[in-house]
Design a protein around this motif. Sequence first.
Motif, short mmCIF file in Angstrom:
data_model
loop_
_atom_site.label_atom_id
_atom_site.label_comp_id
_atom_site.label_asym_id
_atom_site.label_seq_id
_atom_site.Cartn_x
_atom_site.Cartn_y
_atom_site.Cartn_z
N PRO A 111 9.75 -13.52 27.06
CA PRO A 111 8.76 -15.01 26.47
C PRO A 111 8.97 -15.76 26.68
CG PRO A 111 6.96 -13.32 25.61
CD PRO A 111 8.57 -12.40 25.71
N ARG A 114 11.20 -18.85 28.85
CA ARG A 114 10.47 -20.41 29.53
C ARG A 114 10.79 -21.31 28.88
NH1 ARG A 114 7.52 -22.48 24.38
NH2 ARG A 114 7.45 -20.72 23.21
N SER A 132 5.84 -6.38 31.60
CA SER A 132 5.11 -6.99 32.83
C SER A 132 6.25 -8.24 33.48
CB SER A 132 3.73 -7.46 32.12
OG SER A 132 4.08 -7.82 31.00
N PRO A 134 6.42 -11.88 32.37
CA PRO A 134 6.11 -12.85 31.24
C PRO A 134 5.83 -14.33 31.71
CG PRO A 134 7.95 -12.19 30.58
CD PRO A 134 7.91 -12.04 31.82
N LYS A 135 4.05 -14.22 31.87
CA LYS A 135 3.45 -15.43 32.47
C LYS A 135 3.81 -16.82 32.11
CE LYS A 135 0.29 -16.71 28.49
NZ LYS A 135 -1.22 -16.38 28.03
N GLU A 136 5.12 -16.68 31.11
CA GLU A 136 5.44 -17.82 30.89
C GLU A 136 6.66 -18.20 31.50
OE1 GLU A 136 5.19 -15.32 28.72
OE2 GLU A 136 3.56 -16.33 26.77
N GLY A 138 6.11 -18.77 34.24
CA GLY A 138 5.37 -20.66 34.65
C GLY A 138 5.80 -21.62 34.24
N PRO A 158 1.38 -12.59 37.75
CA PRO A 158 1.44 -14.10 36.25
C PRO A 158 0.53 -14.99 37.27
CG PRO A 158 2.91 -13.10 35.79
CD PRO A 158 3.19 -12.17 37.09
N GLU A 159 -0.46 -15.29 36.94
CA GLU A 159 -1.33 -16.51 37.59
C GLU A 159 -0.13 -17.37 37.63
OE1 GLU A 159 -5.31 -17.72 36.94
OE2 GLU A 159 -4.70 -19.33 38.21
N GLU A 160 0.63 -17.38 36.75
CA GLU A 160 1.44 -19.34 36.40
C GLU A 160 2.43 -19.34 37.14
OE1 GLU A 160 0.17 -16.70 34.69
OE2 GLU A 160 -0.72 -17.92 32.46
N PRO A 182 -2.22 -13.52 43.40
CA PRO A 182 -2.79 -14.81 42.81
C PRO A 182 -2.75 -15.91 44.09
CG PRO A 182 -1.49 -13.91 40.95
CD PRO A 182 -0.67 -13.47 41.97
N LYS A 727 -6.95 -21.94 33.55
CA LYS A 727 -6.98 -20.72 33.51
C LYS A 727 -8.48 -20.25 32.31
CE LYS A 727 -2.31 -21.10 32.53
NZ LYS A 727 -1.23 -21.48 31.87
#
Length: 968
Positions: A111, A114, A132, A134-136, A138, A158-160, A182, A727
């Motif tokens: 993560p 980011r 996975s 990482p959403k970070e 985003g 990730p939605e991000e 997403p 979110k």
Amino acid sequence: MFHNSAEFCILRMSASRAWTVGAVFLMWLFGSSLLIGAQDGITDPIEVQALRDIKSTLIDTNKNLSNWNRGDPCTSNWTGVLCFNTSLDDGYRHVRELQLLNMNLTGSLSPELRRLSRLEILDFMWNGLSGSIPKEIGNITSLKLLLLNGNHLTGPLPEELGYLPNLDRIQIDQNNISGPIPTSFANLNKTKHFHMNNNSISGQIPPELARLPYLVHFLLDNNNLSGYLPPELSKMPNLTILQLDNNNFNGTTIPDSYGNMSKLLKLSLRSCSLQGPIPDLSRMPILAYLDLSSNRLNGTIPTNQLSQNMTTIDLSNNELTGSIPANFSSLPNLQKLLLANNSLNGSVLSSLWQNKTLNATESLTLDLENNRLTNISDSINLPPNVTLWLKGNPVCINDNINLRQQCASRSDNVTGSQSTTNSTAVCQPQSCPYPYEYSPTSNLSCFCAAPLLIGYRLKSPGFSDFPPYTIRFEDYLTSGLDLDFQQLYIDSFAWEEGPRLKMYLKLYPVYNATSNSRNMFNMSEVQRIRRMFTGWLIPDSDIFGPYELLNFNLLDIYNEGTVTTSSGGISTGALIGIVLGGIAVAVTLSAVVTLLILRVRLRNYHAISKRRHTSKASIKIDGVKSFTYTELAMATNNFNISTQVGQGGYGKVYRGILADGMVVAIKRAQEGSLQGEREFLTEIQLLSRLHHRNLVSLIGYCDEEGEQMLVYEFMSNGTLRDHLSAKSKETLSFAMRLRLAFGSAKGILYLHTEADPPIFHRDIKASNILLDSKFTAKVADFGLSRLAPVPDVEGAAPAHVSTVVKGTPGYLDPEYFLTHKLTDKSDVYSLGVVFLELLTGMHPISHGKNIVREVNLAYQSGMIFSVIDGRMGSYPSECVEKFVALALKSCQDETDSRPSMADVVRELENICLMMPESDMGVSESIDTVAGKMAPVTPSSSVVKNPYVSSDVSGSDLVSGVVPTITPR
């Protein structure tokens, strides 16, 4: 760490020797500056730490990243780390690209990616990464290329990622990604390439993706998509490839609107469980490749005129009836017509091959097996490069000797096999000294050269047979690379499942007559060519479609790094000079680095020694426990990543369970953080004497084994910012938001008026307001706080503290920013911004827009309710208007125009009193708000707990507990 005086003396002696060595080489070092150059800035320390954290989650079997512990990432050429050439606006260099293609890396993506806030290219293609995405990622708003294909990544998208404003290309193909696409991906307004094939992505294709204005390639084949084909996709104005093979759109039809895709070059919907008729494709003027095979399509094949660009038509394995359209005979570029396993009747049209003139490199395959075709319209004289398959048709029942070959059994594999091109080159393989080889590309003379070896693949070409396009491809690629046509040699190619076209290419340097017949690229040219591939700087081609780089291999001669010119040689004198210069540089830099290290260690020794002798004694405060490192390590399962709940500039925050079962939050300073040490001491000193229900409580600290950790009460509902995010699954009502504003204001008022001496927080923001299990707001993070000025002997005190500007952009008091004068009104401004966040859900700064300016404009134009967060449901408009007015007044540019914190609390109380009775139930548990609060009485002196009656006991004031009070 030094344990005795002897060790310290040795260090002093080493330092002295290092000074001597440094002095000897100092003059030479300056004189050689033209050779070694001056470093323009160092890498941002946040990014340096981020790279180390990224490496810590990777398993580097081949030790490709072994130099990631040496020197500065940008100036020491860490493997795969490419930086901006010069320092940016903050005086640091920043990482621009992370190019870790095909390095046999395993492990997971951190993560901490980011924190590479200026990153433009993130490339982990063709490794073995798991876990996975990482959403970070985003958060990296500068990101242009996200290249993660060819790994073992799992989990959902990730939605991000849908909020990356500059993303041009997302490649996650050939992983194990699952879950839906997403809908946030509809926000990727600059994205041209969606490559998500060969995963396990499921669910409906979001129709919202039709909003994407620049999408060119949409590759989602070989997934688990279901639902229907959105007709809206036809509205994509620039789509050239739509490839959705091997999904399950069970029983749905192909929308008629797909026939309106005027820029579509390839439509591939193979094995998608589609039914119904084939739409009219005559309105697709450049369509070259059509694959609708292995569905349940029925009806007749449309007879409308098709694009003259058609190379491939595959309608096999359907339920089509009727005859073969005559217009198929007038397609000049047709390579494959596959109509097997349908119910077509009538005649086999001999015009399909008689009307074509094929050169030596062109071919035509006609697969008409297993239909109901009864005869051939004319003679069966087939040219040698035309293949016709007729088995399973009535025309084969009579043992016609002229059709014996066409009616025989054949292999099911009709794709091309590996082939070698350029066999007519003048130069034949001869002996060249290793690793050189004779270039087969020159028609002028034969010469030995060191080629670049490149693995390359066309992911979705618009043809089925490559040889007719060979010359066109060579021209396309060499033009894109800015090379001469003769520098490219296609060593081999092979069709793979997809179909995709894999190639092995060799790039040769231009012949140089002065090179003693040994030619090679200079390293700058090697780097330029590689960057053209890895940066996707080669212009797109419709017919060749998207490409991917599989590998970029350098012969040993390039890795030696001794040859710097295209001629491949340097003089002996020059070589000796470079070697001696290199040795001198190495010795000098070693001395300087040793000197710097020793100086840093000496400074750290004094600092650590001082802290170990003074800080621990000064921090011994009643009510604040000193924890050992072992205790906190056990509480967090040795700081396992699964216990991490947050991160800031200071370090990481973990959820821990102490030996007595108490759940706590443990803030652990990152290693080597000088700022962290200051914040560490400041926060202990301040929080140890602050006690209020709207301030986070300090439970203890750890200051041993080089660790600095603070232990707080655990706030189970996270930060206020979390709950205002789009979110967030739980929305906050207006009454709840008012409660949180009231609690935050009371905590800050306590700092300004009850603390002794008063405190200016200096970093109030939504992420520093935490929520406990009962959604009580508590102000946190006092690392930047400053004590208010102390009155002099005459009782006078300055109204401000002069200090370096610190805080968070978007929350900073403009006057403090300009004058460096910190006051209590600076906190009022920051809290006013938080109020605006509560009202709108917006971030302080988003896409270049400032929340204060945006809300002000709406307020002045009478459109204030247009910016109010719709997720908080119904609300009393009068209360909202007063809350907006208070927030904007708190955010005035001039300090004197803002209310005091006592005025803010008083106005919030008045708003609470205006709330309808029906909403009071929501607020009832909130410190006995509003109707049960006493009015605030202004005072010329320090305001003491202004929201309770004067008969509250002193102990209640210290604890911050507000008892139930009958209004006066």
